[in-house]
Design a protein around this motif. Structure first.
Motif, short mmCIF file in Angstrom:
data_model
loop_
_atom_site.label_atom_id
_atom_site.label_comp_id
_atom_site.label_asym_id
_atom_site.label_seq_id
_atom_site.Cartn_x
_atom_site.Cartn_y
_atom_site.Cartn_z
N ASN A 81 -2.14 3.46 -18.95
CA ASN A 81 -3.19 4.21 -17.93
C ASN A 81 -4.64 3.85 -18.06
OD1 ASN A 81 -0.71 5.45 -16.73
ND2 ASN A 81 -0.75 6.69 -18.64
N PRO A 82 -5.23 2.85 -17.60
CA PRO A 82 -6.51 2.39 -17.87
C PRO A 82 -7.48 3.41 -17.40
CG PRO A 82 -5.57 0.79 -16.31
CD PRO A 82 -4.40 1.56 -16.88
N GLU A 83 -7.12 4.00 -16.62
CA GLU A 83 -8.09 5.11 -15.69
C GLU A 83 -8.30 5.96 -16.81
OE1 GLU A 83 -5.50 3.74 -14.12
OE2 GLU A 83 -7.04 2.34 -12.85
N ASN A 84 -7.47 6.65 -17.43
CA ASN A 84 -7.58 7.73 -18.53
C ASN A 84 -7.37 7.43 -19.95
OD1 ASN A 84 -4.80 7.75 -18.71
ND2 ASN A 84 -4.79 9.75 -17.32
N ASN A 85 -7.43 5.93 -20.25
CA ASN A 85 -7.49 5.47 -21.46
C ASN A 85 -6.23 6.01 -22.36
OD1 ASN A 85 -9.91 4.09 -21.00
ND2 ASN A 85 -11.09 5.70 -21.88
N THR A 86 -5.01 5.82 -21.90
CA THR A 86 -3.76 6.38 -22.42
C THR A 86 -2.76 5.27 -22.10
OG1 THR A 86 -3.31 7.57 -20.70
CG2 THR A 86 -4.29 8.78 -21.95
N THR A 117 -9.32 11.07 -35.53
CA THR A 117 -10.23 11.07 -36.58
C THR A 117 -11.36 10.96 -35.77
OG1 THR A 117 -10.04 8.75 -36.80
CG2 THR A 117 -8.56 9.93 -38.36
N SER A 118 -12.69 10.69 -36.48
CA SER A 118 -13.77 10.76 -35.78
C SER A 118 -14.28 9.04 -35.50
CB SER A 118 -15.13 11.12 -36.66
OG SER A 118 -14.95 10.22 -37.91
N PHE A 119 -13.40 8.36 -36.19
CA PHE A 119 -13.42 6.74 -35.84
C PHE A 119 -12.85 6.49 -34.43
CE2 PHE A 119 -12.89 6.70 -40.48
CZ PHE A 119 -14.31 6.45 -40.77
N PRO A 120 -13.52 5.45 -33.80
CA PRO A 120 -12.79 4.92 -32.48
C PRO A 120 -11.35 4.52 -32.89
CG PRO A 120 -15.01 3.75 -33.13
CD PRO A 120 -14.53 4.62 -33.98
N ARG A 121 -10.43 4.68 -31.86
CA ARG A 121 -9.28 4.07 -32.03
C ARG A 121 -8.85 3.00 -31.07
NH1 ARG A 121 -5.05 8.47 -30.57
NH2 ARG A 121 -5.29 9.07 -32.47
N VAL A 122 -8.58 1.74 -31.70
CA VAL A 122 -8.12 0.68 -31.26
C VAL A 122 -6.61 0.35 -31.24
CG1 VAL A 122 -8.24 -1.90 -31.26
CG2 VAL A 122 -10.25 -0.63 -31.91
N VAL A 123 -6.04 0.26 -30.22
CA VAL A 123 -4.65 0.11 -30.25
C VAL A 123 -4.04 -1.14 -29.74
CG1 VAL A 123 -2.44 0.81 -28.67
CG2 VAL A 123 -4.26 2.87 -29.47
N ILE A 124 -3.33 -1.67 -30.27
CA ILE A 124 -2.79 -3.17 -30.32
C ILE A 124 -1.33 -3.12 -29.97
CG2 ILE A 124 -2.74 -5.60 -31.05
CD1 ILE A 124 -4.98 -4.58 -33.33
N ILE A 125 -1.10 -3.75 -28.80
CA ILE A 125 0.34 -3.66 -28.29
C ILE A 125 0.94 -5.10 -28.66
CG2 ILE A 125 1.80 -3.37 -26.53
CD1 ILE A 125 -0.25 -1.81 -24.95
N GLY A 126 1.64 -5.17 -29.72
CA GLY A 126 2.16 -6.54 -30.10
C GLY A 126 1.72 -7.18 -31.18
N SER A 166 2.93 9.50 -25.63
CA SER A 166 1.71 8.50 -25.43
C SER A 166 0.76 8.85 -26.20
CB SER A 166 1.23 9.52 -23.57
OG SER A 166 1.02 10.75 -24.15
N LEU A 167 -0.35 7.93 -26.13
CA LEU A 167 -1.48 7.97 -27.37
C LEU A 167 -2.67 7.42 -26.32
CD1 LEU A 167 -1.81 7.66 -30.27
CD2 LEU A 167 -1.54 5.21 -29.83
N GLU A 168 -3.65 8.11 -26.86
CA GLU A 168 -5.00 7.65 -26.20
C GLU A 168 -5.64 6.76 -27.04
OE1 GLU A 168 -8.45 10.73 -25.17
OE2 GLU A 168 -6.75 11.74 -25.84
#
Lengths: 431, 431
Positions: free
Chosen positions: A87-92, A6-15, A99-101
């Motif tokens: 992979n913090p270098e490419n935000n995935t 989507t056009s919204f920024p994506r926040v991924v939470i692990i846990g 995998s997920l960005e």
């Protein structure tokens, strides 16, 4: 991973533990897409695991379905998966389901048992960090009593009724107390043909006091309570090994025991992909700054048990407990929103609300900032706080009902071997 | 087996289900030694297993610890074991924990799923006769929805959301109804990114009506309720095979489904050691006379599902349900006491108290002897009867609380994958 772009920024939470849940709550209904990942489909209320293990509560009453918590939240996605690498270098991130960005990443993987590299101990002792593990302990305790009935070999029988809990922190203390209550009220009735006096509950602590993080008064009183309940408290004793039969220590005392519960250490649940300078290898925790940001990655946050925010006041980070996790989760959510609205991020300041532990019926210790108390009132405070911290009305009601019932009837009724642990494939107790 | 030898006659009961428990209760506090053997340490309230499977109840609320039930009973012994063989010639049994002599033996082993020799079906379908099995179904249902989210292959996704229940008896009907309630109230909220309308619930019955043992009115109305709830009811359709992917039938319809629940047949849980003339091979049931005695062995009784008391009125024995089991258990206890006191034994006469099944919220069918009714009132009667049949105050209270909560909130909160079934060793859903 099949999450819409989507056009919204994506926040991924692990846990979805205390930290991750607090963060997810703080990000609800914003101009964000939130993706929560967990390897369970439920949140575990860890402070009550020991009651599941000792037959006082059903597992379903301390678990809350994560999807239900976010049923009505827009732009929220939950996925049941294990994250394999970031992979913090490419935000995935890479997970077992693809995998997920991400735009912002919150690592809230919590902690796991620390066996300090001892594979023997890891193999033969029981841990209690999850609901399945607690149910395993519940089964094992009961299976051992069933087996104790069958043998006429006294040494074997005593080993089956000998319980060793390694670690005098809250987990070890609460578990030892609950076992002692079982010994007093339930086991003599359930096993009238066993001499339950032979049952031993040993709590082993390597340093000179139990409940180390609490006040001296709480520690002393807790020990006092335990001793009165018949628990053998061993201090300044370090467990060196356990081969499945005998616990060896650095002292003269060794313990022949069939049940050893390892509550002597936790470490972060580390995740692959971070540079070595971002992590504390030994503790498996992620170094973060005062915004919970991971070194060199301002859009990667670590919160809760897995995060180590080292400062002059807290050289080893904050205690690996629910309160810092919840507070960090809330603040990180706030800070991510601040970033979004180009506002200033806030520095984390831990508000210590105090700590508490319960030892048994009418027995608890509570340390508040300006007030430390022990005994019956502390016990009621402990119950009240835990009851209200549970998620969901149903869970609160069921736990409350169990507690009232257990209190009035001196009982613990969920002493059920639903999935046998020791005798998985056959009911033959003889090995 | 380490059971003390006393001067009292020893009655051994195999199985702590409805029948065995009723017998054990009837023999309490008599001049007898009673030994109860079961492979679980709890009694299972089987009629509510389907609610555990569909996330409406916690397993611990329909299980009751057998030891607790007999806590205060003198001369009572419980052993957790599986009985391997009986030797009626020399009055002994062999178990996984040793052998045991008996004076009177009561076989109350109950029933197990009947796959009619089809090993494919046995391997790939789910059964629901025990608590662990119900929990497996619960996990599988939820795992399949989690997996359905991940695939963009429509056929695969549909198979994951396609549920086939084979057998239109009470188990199949109640399970289908509960799944339909999940489809209506819960799954669309939990999985907003799935089109839950694609979820199919197929109930397949080989004969021309469901709930065969009940009245025509009950059967029709139950079908009506199911159809209104969106269940596809297939009659006169026989399932021939299931290879884990496709259910093949004797009709034109085949079903691509990842979840198939086999509720199409039960047979006795047979026990080794009886002569072939004592048993009905096909049904795995033990032939008994009107005193529930096994042919040629007046001190060996079989009761409940495993017993077949054939008469002119009941050529295939009594229905394999709770009521005959309880009534036979009670009478056998009475008859054993009569024998002890040299009194006359009584012949078993089944008092049919009626039967009932629930289909969903406000929907049930009840057949009493002179009154058959369906709908809301029937549903309340169903709940009342089941609530009061549960053992123990705590279980009653917890089930009641769940029901009230689920009713008011249109919810089922124990939708937890505590022990994954499909992804036991990894959280990768891709096979």
């Amino acid at each position: 991973m099949n999450i819409p772009q989507t056009s919204f920024p994506r926040v991924v939470i692990i846990g979805g533990g205390f930290a991750g849940l607090a963060a997810a709550r703080g990000l609800e209904e914003q101009e964000l897409q939130v993706v929560l990942l967990d390897k369970h489909n439920y949140h575990t209320f860890q402070p009550l695991l020991y009651q599941v293990a000792t037959g006082g509560l059903e597992p379903d009453s301390i678990a809350f379905p994560l999807r239900k918590r976010f049923n009505d939240v827009e732009n929220f996605y939950f996925r049941l998966t294990e994250v394999q690498k970031i992979n913090p270098e490419n935000n995935t991130i890479e997970t077992s389901i693809g995998s997920l960005e991400y735009d912002e990443l919150i690592i809230a993987t919590g902690s796991t048992t620390n066996f300090f590299g001892n594979t023997n101990i890891q193999k033969h002792t029981m841990e209690m960090k999850s609901i399945p593990q607690s149910l395993n302990i519940r089964s094992l305790i009961l299976e051992n009593f069933e087996e104790a009935l069958l043998t006429s070999n006294i040494e074997e029988r005593n080993a089956l009724m000998n319980f060793v809990i390694v670690g005098g922190g809250p987990t070890g203390v609460e578990l030892a107390g609950a076992l002692a209550e079982m010994k007093k009220g339930i086991l003599p009735k359930d096993y009238p043909d066993l001499d339950i006096r032979q049952m031993q509950i040993n709590l082993i602590q390597s340093s000179d006091c139990i409940l180390k993080g609490m006040s001296a008064k709480a520690s002393e009183k807790a020990e006092d309570f335990l001793i009165k309940l018949g628990v053998n408290v061993w201090k300044n004793l370090r467990v060196l090994d356990y081969d499945g039969k005998t616990v060896t220590t650095n002292g003269e005392d060794h313990f022949k025991a069939e049940t050893v519960i390892w509550a002597a250490g936790v470490k972060g649940q580390m995740i692959d992909g971070l540079n070595t300078e971002c992590v504390i290898e030994r503790a498996a925790r992620i170094k973060v700054n005062e915004y919970n940001q991971v070194l060199g990655h301002p859009n990667v946050y670590a919160i809760g048990d897995v995060a180590c925010m080292s400062s002059e006041k807290t050289p080893f980070g904050h205690p690996m407990m629910a309160q810092p996790a919840i507070q960090q989760g809330r603040l990180v959510a706030k800070n991510i929103l601040a970033k979004l609205f180009n506002k200033k991020q806030e520095v984390f300041v831990y508000k210590d609300k105090g700590s508490m532990a319960t030892i048994g019926r009418n027995k608890a210790v509570v340390d508040l900032k300006n007030w430390k108390f022990q005994g019956v009132f502390a016990w009621f405070v402990w119950m009240f706080v835990h009851l209200f911290s549970l998620i969901g009305f149903r869970n609160k009601a069921i736990v409350f009902l169990n507690w009232v019932y257990n209190y009035i009837r001196f009982d613990r009724e969920t002493r059920l071997i639903i999935r046998p642990y020791k005798n998985k494939n056959s009911f033959s107790f003889r090995k």
